[in-house]
Structure formats: C-alpha cells, structure tokens
Write a protein that holds these residues in place. Structure first.
Motif, short mmCIF file in Angstrom:
data_model
loop_
_atom_site.label_atom_id
_atom_site.label_comp_id
_atom_site.label_asym_id
_atom_site.label_seq_id
_atom_site.Cartn_x
_atom_site.Cartn_y
_atom_site.Cartn_z
N PHE A 80 0.52 -1.06 0.20
CA PHE A 80 -0.01 0.16 -0.32
C PHE A 80 1.27 1.37 -0.17
O PHE A 80 1.34 1.41 0.77
CB PHE A 80 -1.09 -0.26 1.38
N ILE A 288 -4.94 7.78 -4.54
CA ILE A 288 -5.23 6.56 -3.67
C ILE A 288 -7.03 6.14 -4.25
O ILE A 288 -7.24 4.84 -4.25
CB ILE A 288 -5.44 6.18 -1.89
N LEU A 292 -8.47 2.91 -6.29
CA LEU A 292 -9.74 2.06 -5.38
C LEU A 292 -10.72 2.37 -6.36
O LEU A 292 -11.64 0.93 -6.31
CB LEU A 292 -10.07 2.53 -3.77
N VAL A 331 -13.01 15.74 1.14
CA VAL A 331 -14.11 14.78 2.31
C VAL A 331 -14.83 13.88 1.17
O VAL A 331 -15.04 12.97 1.54
CB VAL A 331 -15.41 16.05 2.76
N GLN A 333 -13.37 13.05 -1.92
CA GLN A 333 -12.18 11.86 -1.85
C GLN A 333 -12.39 10.73 -0.82
O GLN A 333 -12.59 9.02 -1.00
CB GLN A 333 -10.90 12.23 -2.08
N ALA A 334 -12.38 11.27 0.29
CA ALA A 334 -12.44 10.67 1.33
C ALA A 334 -13.65 9.22 1.60
O ALA A 334 -13.44 8.67 2.04
CB ALA A 334 -12.46 11.16 2.84
N ILE A 337 -13.00 7.14 -1.06
CA ILE A 337 -12.57 6.26 -0.46
C ILE A 337 -12.90 4.91 0.57
O ILE A 337 -12.78 3.88 0.50
CB ILE A 337 -10.56 6.02 0.07
N LEU A 338 -13.86 5.55 1.18
CA LEU A 338 -13.98 4.85 2.63
C LEU A 338 -15.31 3.53 1.87
O LEU A 338 -15.17 2.63 2.81
CB LEU A 338 -15.26 5.90 3.64
N GLY A 341 -13.74 1.40 -0.94
CA GLY A 341 -12.02 0.26 -0.53
C GLY A 341 -12.41 0.15 0.47
O GLY A 341 -12.80 -1.21 0.85
N ALA A 342 -12.66 0.75 1.61
CA ALA A 342 -12.69 0.36 3.39
C ALA A 342 -14.20 -0.77 3.81
O ALA A 342 -14.63 -1.34 4.73
CB ALA A 342 -12.46 1.46 4.84
N LEU A 343 -15.59 0.01 2.90
CA LEU A 343 -16.61 -0.63 2.98
C LEU A 343 -17.38 -1.19 2.43
O LEU A 343 -18.66 -1.54 1.81
CB LEU A 343 -17.76 1.04 3.95
N ASN A 345 -16.95 -4.38 1.62
CA ASN A 345 -18.59 -5.28 1.85
C ASN A 345 -19.99 -5.20 2.29
O ASN A 345 -20.67 -5.75 2.22
CB ASN A 345 -17.92 -6.94 2.98
N MET A 346 -20.19 -3.93 3.06
CA MET A 346 -21.17 -3.38 2.98
C MET A 346 -22.27 -2.85 1.70
O MET A 346 -23.62 -3.18 1.95
CB MET A 346 -21.21 -2.06 3.91
N MET A 349 -22.17 -7.52 0.11
CA MET A 349 -22.66 -8.18 0.93
C MET A 349 -24.63 -8.49 0.83
O MET A 349 -24.91 -9.68 0.28
CB MET A 349 -22.30 -8.55 2.63
#
Lengths: 364, 328
Positions: A80, A288, A292, A331, A333-334, A337-338, A341-343, A345-346, A349
C-alpha cells in the motif's frame, strides 16, 4: 462458486458505492447551508462547460492517472504505497534538474530526458521504504508516510536556496522556450479539431494514456506481472512457486514510485514550466481514491481519474462561486475511499445475497 | 560545543508539552492494535477532536464541554473504523486513510461555514482553554526563571505550569499497564489480537472486545486532539496535527506495543520536536548552525532510522490487520 455475475462486480458495486458517497457529500453541502443540486450544477459546468474548462479537467485527470497507476501497481503486490505525494514531489525535482541543467534542443528530447529523470527520482524516493519493507519488515505504509513528510522540507530547502530563481517566490527559473511541451490545443489542432488554448492540458495526457497501456501489459501480459499478482494473492504460495518476495516488492515499488514521479511531466514540464513549492497539490493522495475506485485496473483508473478531474476542477469553481472551501473535494475523496475501499463489503454483501436468492428461484 | 545545552530546561519543558499528545495517541493505537485492529487513522481522529474541542469551547465558553465534544467526534470516527474493519471486514489501512482525509477536509469546510475565518477557529482565552497550573512558589516570569538556580528552574519551568491533561498523563501509563497486564479485560484484549479463534472458543465475543478497544482508542485520540487546540495552543488551525498521529504510530512500533516503552518512545519524539523549534539551542549544543528545514525533517528521518531496525525486530500482534470471521 461465483456469487454474482461479473458485471455486477465490475459495475454495479462501484456505482452503488459512488452513489452512497455522493449522498453523504450532498448531506455535508446541505449542512453548511448550500443546495447540493446547485452545487453539482456549478461543478459540472465549471468542469465541462467550455473547452478551456475541459482542458483543466483533463490536466488534473492526467495527474491522477499517473498517481492512480502508481498506487495500483504497488497494490497488485499487496504493497500500500501512500507515498505517491512525496514521490511526485521528488519526481518534479528530477524533471526540473534535467530541464534546468541540460540544454535539450527540442521538446521531444526534453520530454524523454525530463521524463526519465522524473521517473528515476520518484523511484529512488520509493526505493528506501521498499528496501526496508523487503529486508527489515518495516511497514511500508509508515515509511512511505515518513518519506512524504521528508520530501516537503527537502524541496523547501532547495527552492529557497540552491535552485531558487531571483525574486521572492520559492521556485526555480522557467525552463527554456524550446523545451515547452505542446498543449492540447496544438495537438488537436494538428488533426483539425479546434480546442481552447487557455487551459493547461498538454502532451503529458498522451504519455499518461501510454502509461495505462504499459501498466495493463505489465500486470496481465508479462511473467513479472504474473509473479506480482501471485505474490499479492498469497505470499506463501508465491514463495513455494519460487517467486522471490524481495525482488517483487522492490520492482513493484520502484515502478510505482517511477509512475508517481512521472506526474512531473504534466505539472512541472507541461504546465508550470518550472518547479514551484506546492506543485503536487495532493494529487498523490487522490491517486489512492482513483486506484480504489478503478479497481486497480488501468481502464477503471482512467475513468476514475477523469471523474476526479471533474471533481477537482468543479471544486475550484465551487470555491470561487459559493465560497465552499476546496477541502470539500478532500471530503468527497475520503468518502469515495471509504465506500469503494473500506466499506466495500457493506455494499457487496446485500447484492450478493440478492443474486443468490434470485439465482435459486431461477434454478427451481 | 556545549553538549549540556541538549539538556536545556526549556527544551525538556517543551518535550513534555509536545510529548503528551504523542503519548495519548500512541496509547490509543496500543489498545487498538493489541486487539488486532490496525489504526492509521489516529491522525484524523486527533484532528477532528482538535477542531470540535476548539469550536465548542469558543462557542460555549467552557473548555470542558469542548473536550467532551472533541472526544465524542473522535469516538464516532473510531466506530466508523470499527464498522468498516470489524463488522464489514474491510481493509483496515484503507479505512484509516479514508478517516484521515475525511477529517482533513471536513474540519476546514466546517470551520469555514461556522466561523468564516478561512478554516480556523477564533483564538481561545479564559475558561475556553485549559490554563496552565502554577505550583505554589513557582516563578512565572521568564526573566525570573532565567536568573534562578537549577532546582528552581526545574521546579518552575519543567514541573510547574502545565495543563491538567499533562498532569493526568502521569497516571495514564501505569493505568494502561495495569489494565493490559493485570486485568481480565487486558488478558482478553491481548488474546483477541493474537488468536481471536481461541478467544471465541472460550465464549467471549471477539467483536465486542474489538469494539471496546476501538472505542478506548477514540477516547484517547480525542483527548490528544483536544489538548492540541485547547491546551498546547489556543485555537484550531488547519492540519494542526501535522503528522503527530503517524509519529505516534512509529513510536508504537518503536515501543513494540508496550506501554512503558511507549512513554519512552513518545518522549524521545517529543524531545526531537522540541529541539526542532529551538534551533538556537541545537546550534549551541553542536556548534554548527542547522537549516530549519533539516530540523523539520528530523523527527521523520529518525523515525525511519528507528523503523529500519535499530530497535531489533518489532513483531506486531499476530492477528493484527485481519478481520475475524466467526465460524458457523
């Protein structure tokens, strides 16, 4: 078993993630007392309204293609690389030194010389974190962040001392006239398309598109790319197959740093035609989000980079017209990414469940 | 050359002031990472806490309300990190990056909408800020301190005159050590970071343990951020955390995820930061004038040197960074 068709994975999930990011962004704009629909209108008009605006959008997109590809190449080796920002700063230094101290007779030669210097400098800035990760196990995320924080004081020192032009501003002298890259208006004019020459988009866009092809071929069509992906999937399996982790980490990170450094072709050689202090303007970090969102594939990155170009140029108009600070883009951009990238699976699924449920019905 | 200048009381005093936010953030990361949740979002949580603490302190005139608001904001971002990395098993590094960017952007956007001063809060004074506590008999004027003898200097400048958060920090390291190594909670927390499967088998909820760790992490980051804007400085300015969250992470690795060592590591980094703002003292100590840019880069350079392995091999908690999937 594949739970959902390929198109859902490639298109549906990212689009839904983006919609979620857009909704939250709209809420933020609403909360600070503006109408999100109006804001969107201003952004789209500011980014695509006329060909000068399009030129700015493409200029930013070119930056983001380079930094997005940089993040993606490292990511395929499960590295990363958050250091794109610093690598792009140092790449700019390389390009500037090459253009200031070597009298290239023609812009094509300057492009090659400056581009190579930018890539080498960017790669060098990534080399130490890569080596420390490969040999000492120092976490690449932490070390690349530290190198970002080191790049800025280094440039601050150089631009206020050894390579400073006369005057108050911390910047180098302008490069010689012969080295200036042709802008998009000149390139499109050659094939008979009229395009405003008031924007910064330049020949670097074509290099960025070539870089997309290069990364695609590298990752999916070469032995090295295969080894990189294998290593990224499973380090133990890759080791068992005789792939050397040190080699893969080093090469992936050097290419990554080189791509981030090559952003200098666009912002330093193409646009400013000299090196200024805050030349990178956060493009390394936007890479980044771009990687993503583009699922680390050059085609996805190209689309994501253009989208962020629109966002970035539109954001500038937003701050001019509504006095919403440009940090609004950070904001958004964040949030991208959130959600992408991070969520992931939310979003993924429930869709998987839907497809499984409908799949069963179809089978019965 | 005057090597004793390295022990200048003013620099040591600065070490404490600048080391405290690093220590709080480092211990925040310690709880989280010991439970198996990597957190590179310390920076963002500190930043949003610094902003809300200053904003609410200014608006209400009470620094305590500001502190609560700051901690709450930090905990909310922590819960978001938990949601992404525990419940939805997302990539913990990416979640941390998102949180950092979110805080970096939203603090400026909100500060502009709230105060209209270009992304900062107005200066705080009086009850809207943590005042320094003067010990009885301590000298307060710089001129008097300069003339005093060494014990008085230490008493007046180094020991006296800090804010309440700094003094509370004296207790925090033994407290963290005690919870981690002497309580049932600490045992479970450490186990969940090493082998969550075993913890689950023992009938303890991995999710609940990890969420508790993440919440504690949020509270400590919130304290660190609130201290920055209402104790160390008088108000919020954009990007005021300036990489402290990352330096705290580096200190955590340096300390090999142990509380007492974290104190040492953060004070070392705090010392470097204190030295960086006093180039005159460094010049006196080593006899050469040093460029300020070198001093700016110094904490980061040393962090890399430290990470490069002058501390022996740092082995993170074994289950760190991996989501736990409960078997069904």
């Amino acid at each position: 078993m594949q739970k959902m068709p390929n198109w859902a994975d490639v298109v549906l999930v990212p689009v839904l993630s983006l919609v979620l990011a857009a909704i939250i962004s709209a809420i933020v704009i609403l909360a600070i007392g503006h109408n999100p629909i109006d804001a969107l209108g201003i952004m789209v008009k500011g980014a695509l309204g006329n060909s000068a605006n399009v030129s700015y959008t493409l200029y930013y997109a070119t930056n983001f293609i380079f930094t997005g590809l940089a993040v993606a190449v490292a990511y395929h080796a499960r590295m990363f690389n958050i250091g794109g920002e610093g690598q792009a700063y140092i790449g700019g230094l390389g390009a500037a030194l090459a253009c200031l101290y070597i009298p290239w007779p023609h812009w094509t030669l300057a492009l090659i010389g400056g581009g190579v210097a930018a890539a080498v400098f960017g790669a060098a800035w990534a080399a130490i974190p890569a080596y420390l990760q490969a040999k000492r196990g120092s976490h690449i995320v932490i070390t690349t962040i530290m190198f970002n924080y080191m790049a800025y004081p280094l440039l601050n020192f150089l631009l206020n001392g050894p390579i400073k032009a006369g005057g108050m501003e911390p910047a180098t002298p302008s490069f010689a006239e012969a080295m200036h890259l042709p802008n998009l208006s000149a390139i499109l004019g050659a094939v008979g398309i009229s395009f405003s020459d008031r924007g910064p988009a330049n020949f670097a866009l074509i290099i960025a598109l070539l870089a997309c092809v290069f990364v695609w071929a590298l990752i999916w069509k070469t032995k090295l790319g295969y080894e990189t992906r294998a290593f990224g999937q499973s380090e133990t399996a890759a080791k068992y197959a005789g792939i050397k982790p040190t080699k893969i980490i080093m090469i992936a990170m050097l290419i990554s740093g080189g791509l981030a450094g090559m952003m200098a072709i666009n912002n330093v050689m193409g646009e400013a035609e000299r090196l200024v202090l805050n030349a990178v303007e956060g493009a390394g970090f936007i890479g980044i989000a771009v990687a993503l969102m583009g699922r680390n594939h050059p085609v996805g990155i190209l689309i994501a980079a253009i989208l962020f170009g629109i966002l970035y140029q539109g954001g500038a108009e937003l701050s001019a017209e509504l006095r919403i600070p440009r940090e609004m883009v950070t904001v958004i951009q964040a949030l991208v990414i959130l959600f992408t990238g991070a969520l992931d699976n939310m979003v993924r699924m429930p869709i998987e469940k839907l497809f499984v449920a409908f799949g069963r019905k179809g089978a019965n | 050359m005057d090597l004793l200048a390295f022990f200048d009381i003013a620099v040591l005093d600065g070490t404490v002031r600048l080391g405290v936010p690093l220590l709080l953030a480092c211990l925040a990361g310690l709880y989280s990472e010991r439970a198996g949740i990597f957190d590179i979002g310390l920076e963002g949580k500190m930043l949003i806490a610094a902003f809300l603490a200053a904003g609410v302190s200014f608006t209400t005139g009470s620094v305590w309300l500001g502190l609560i608001a700051g901690v709450l904001a930090s905990v909310i971002l922590s819960l978001l990190h938990g949601l992404a990395s525990i419940t939805f098993r997302g990539n913990q590094l990416i979640s941390g990056v998102a949180i950092n960017f979110f805080a970096s952007g939203i603090t400026v956007v909100a500060a502009q909408a709230w105060f209209g001063e270009g992304g900062r809060t107005p200066s705080l004074s009086g009850a809207a800020r943590f005042e320094s506590i003067q010990f009885p008999g301590a000298l307060t004027r710089i001129r008097d301190i300069a003339k005093a003898d060494l014990p008085m200097k230490v008493y007046s400048e180094l020991l006296s005159g800090h804010t309440i958060i700094v003094y509370l920090c004296i207790l925090i390291v033994p407290f963290v050590w005690w919870t981690l190594y002497r309580t049932r909670f600490g045992l479970r927390l450490r186990a969940v970071g090493e082998n969550p499967g075993a913890v689950d088998t023992a009938g303890i909820s991995v999710y609940r343990m990890r969420y508790s760790a993440v919440i504690i992490c949020g509270v400590l980051c919130g304290l660190a951020g609130a201290y920055l804007s209402t104790g160390l400085q008088a108000g919020f300015v954009r990007e005021m955390t300036a990489g402290r969250g990352y330096i705290a992470l580096a200190a955590l690795i340096f300390a090999k995820w142990r509380p007492w060592q974290a104190l040492g590591a953060t004070m070392l980094f705090g010392y470097l930061q204190a030295l960086a703002i006093r180039p005159d003292i460094l010049e006196r100590a080593i006899g050469i004038r040093v460029q300020t840019q070198v001093l700016d880069a110094l904490p980061y350079v040393l962090t890399v040197i430290v990470l490069a392995g002058f501390v022996g091999k740092a082995i993170p908690p074994r289950a760190g960074g991996e989501a736990y999937v409960k078997e069904r």
